[in-house]
Enzyme design. Structure first.
Site, short mmCIF file in Angstrom:
data_model
loop_
_atom_site.label_atom_id
_atom_site.label_comp_id
_atom_site.label_asym_id
_atom_site.label_seq_id
_atom_site.Cartn_x
_atom_site.Cartn_y
_atom_site.Cartn_z
N ARG A 223 0.81 -1.23 0.00
CA ARG A 223 0.00 0.00 0.00
C ARG A 223 0.84 1.28 0.00
O ARG A 223 0.31 2.36 -0.15
CB ARG A 223 -1.00 -0.01 1.15
CG ARG A 223 -2.06 1.09 1.02
CD ARG A 223 -3.13 1.03 2.07
NE ARG A 223 -2.59 0.74 3.37
CZ ARG A 223 -1.93 1.62 4.15
NH1 ARG A 223 -1.77 2.86 3.75
NH2 ARG A 223 -1.46 1.26 5.31
N TYR B 29 -17.23 9.77 -18.98
CA TYR B 29 -17.55 8.41 -18.55
C TYR B 29 -18.57 8.51 -17.40
O TYR B 29 -18.45 9.36 -16.53
CB TYR B 29 -16.26 7.74 -18.08
CG TYR B 29 -16.48 6.38 -17.50
CD1 TYR B 29 -16.81 5.30 -18.30
CD2 TYR B 29 -16.38 6.17 -16.13
CE1 TYR B 29 -17.03 4.05 -17.76
CE2 TYR B 29 -16.60 4.93 -15.58
CZ TYR B 29 -16.93 3.87 -16.41
OH TYR B 29 -17.15 2.64 -15.87
N ASP C 31 -8.53 12.03 -19.12
CA ASP C 31 -8.78 10.59 -19.18
C ASP C 31 -8.40 10.14 -20.59
O ASP C 31 -9.07 10.48 -21.57
CB ASP C 31 -10.26 10.32 -18.88
CG ASP C 31 -10.58 8.83 -18.80
OD1 ASP C 31 -9.88 8.03 -19.44
OD2 ASP C 31 -11.56 8.47 -18.12
N LYS D 207 -8.94 -1.44 -19.60
CA LYS D 207 -9.30 -1.41 -21.02
C LYS D 207 -8.06 -1.69 -21.88
O LYS D 207 -7.50 -2.77 -21.78
CB LYS D 207 -9.95 -0.05 -21.33
CG LYS D 207 -10.98 0.42 -20.28
CD LYS D 207 -12.22 -0.45 -20.18
CE LYS D 207 -13.09 -0.11 -18.97
NZ LYS D 207 -13.52 1.27 -18.86
C1 LIG Z 1 -14.05 2.13 -17.87
C2 LIG Z 1 -13.69 3.57 -17.83
C3 LIG Z 1 -13.39 4.21 -16.62
C4 LIG Z 1 -13.48 3.50 -15.28
O1 LIG Z 1 -12.56 2.47 -15.19
P1 LIG Z 1 -12.75 1.16 -14.24
O2 LIG Z 1 -11.50 0.40 -14.48
O3 LIG Z 1 -13.99 0.46 -14.66
O4 LIG Z 1 -12.87 1.68 -12.84
C5 LIG Z 1 -13.00 5.54 -16.66
N1 LIG Z 1 -12.95 6.21 -17.83
C6 LIG Z 1 -13.24 5.64 -19.01
C7 LIG Z 1 -13.16 6.44 -20.26
C8 LIG Z 1 -13.62 4.30 -19.05
O5 LIG Z 1 -13.93 3.73 -20.23
#
Ligand SMILES: *Cc1c(COP(=O)(O)O)cnc(C)c1O
Length: 383
Positions: free
Chosen positions: A51, A105, A176, A201
């Site tokens: 952590r 998102y 993001d 992703k």
């Molecule tokens: C899926 C996603 C998130 C959140 O991610 P998690 O791993 O599900 O917490 C944030 N931003 C975008 C653009 C996403 O596609």
């Protein structure tokens, strides 16, 4: 390592950056070191503890991500939302104001609207028309938050323009970068302070690890790491190792996602049963000009509407064989989903309509299968 903006050299970074080969056996792969307790004093003089974000598997994968994003520092956390919340709660305090891109998102939108105000943080939203983000800045604006290309309509923000405006006012910029991946877009090169990812992703890419990443200026990443130690959303050694393995093929995978995304967007655009194809690689897409300047590829994400009623879109989806109806994105498998029922399910219907997230809008994550097979599948399902 000498690399160029056109993407050459990225495969090398994917394979080698951050790797910590096994000292004992000569094994060329970073070993999984799951210890949570380490004898004191550690040879490095540091107190190692998961952590504290300093165990070897965290350090190795963080270094690879920093190298890919061209950032001074990086941090991996337990999900994309952990990355979002840790950045925001780590850098902001009561009385601060944040400007968010209006198309976000769904989880980020929920956090911005429901959670941040509970901590006395003011939020506002900008769209991409004209100079809206400039006119909405207040004396207490501390951060501008972008998402580009955005989910699910693939809108493109001019990163350089936002960064230039914010820097002159001492406002932190955060984006993001999940949809683009660092292979297609490196916001730090356009002047952004911080970048975050849902590593679940494209970064991992195999639909089998939930994780997040933050990269950017070292001073800011240090402040975020200190918040992350308090929040506790650490990524376990085995998950770090899987993410590191996934990242080795990121450049290769993204190249295929880019090719397939472009071919499928063009195919859908030409199909009489499809309307409103959103993909920044289409030359008449509103974001195409900026995307061409700031991206090295247009990615594997797109969205479109099937003409007719919602039932027609549902029938189309039920006939697909290679595309699975599923949430998430960015893996090797092609997926499709209804944003109104998934990522935007907890956004009110009125708000969705305003955003253009209609009930028969389908979002597609184009995988790395053969484009010819994917197009044949779409064709049979549409006809
Ligand atoms: C899926 C996603 C998130 C959140 O991610 P998690 O791993 O599900 O917490 C944030 N931003 C975008 C653009 C996403 O596609």
């Amino acid at each position: 390592m000498i690399e160029q903006r056109n993407g050459s050299g990225f495969s090398t970074t994917c394979v080698h950056a951050g790797a910590r080969p096994d000292q004992h056996t000569g094994g060329i792969v970073t070993p999984i070191l799951p210890s949570t307790a380490h004898r004191f004093p550690n040879p490095s003089g540091e107190n190692l503890y998961p952590r504290y974000f300093n165990i070897p598997n965290i350090t190795a994968v963080s270094a690879k991500i920093a190298a890919l994003e061209r950032a001074e520092a990086a941090l991996v956390v337990s999900s994309g939302m952990a990355a979002v919340s840790t950045c925001l709660l780590g850098l902001l305090r009561a009385g601060d104001h944040v400007l968010f891109h209006s198309e976000l998102y769904g989880g980020t939108l929920h956090l911005a609207k429901e959670t941040l105000p509970r901590f006395g943080i003011e939020v506002d939203f900008y769209d991409l028309q004209g100079d809206d983000f400039m006119t909405r800045v207040r004396p207490n604006t501390r951060m501008i938050y972008a998402e580009t290309p955005s989910n699910p309509l693939l809108k493109v923000t001019d990163l350089r323009r936002v960064a230039h405006f914010a820097r002159s006012r001492g406002i932190v910029t955060l984006v993001d970068n999940t949809f683009a991946s660092p292979i297609n877009q490196r916001p730090v090169e356009h002047g952004f302070d911080l970048v975050l990812h849902s590593g679940t992703k494209y970064l991992n890419g195999h639909s089998d690890v939930c994780c997040g990443a933050i990269a950017g200026r070292a001073e800011l990443v240090d402040r975020i790491r200190s918040a992350a130690v308090d929040h506790g959303g650490v990524l376990d050694a085995r998950a770090c190792w899987l993410l590191e393995r996934g990242l080795k093929t990121l450049a290769l995978r993204i190249q295929r996602h880019n090719e397939n995304g472009q071919r499928i967007a063009e195919f859908l655009r030409g199909h009489p049963r499809v309307s409103a194809v959103h993909y920044p690689g289409l030359t008449d897409d509103p974001g195409h000009g900026i995307a061409r300047r700031q991206m090295d590829g247009f990615g594997g994400m797109l969205s479109f509407e099937v003409k007719g009623a919602v039932a027609d879109a549902e029938r189309f989806v039920s006939r697909l064989r290679l595309f699975t109806l599923a949430i998430s994105l960015g893996g090797v498998e092609s997926l499709v989903c209804f944003p109104c029922r998934t990522s935007h399910a907890h956004v009110g219907a009125g708000e969705r309509a305003r955003m253009g997230v209609t009930d028969n809008l389908l979002r597609m994550s184009v995988g790395i299968e053969d484009a010819i097979d994917l197009m044949a599948d779409l064709k049979q399902a549409l006809e």
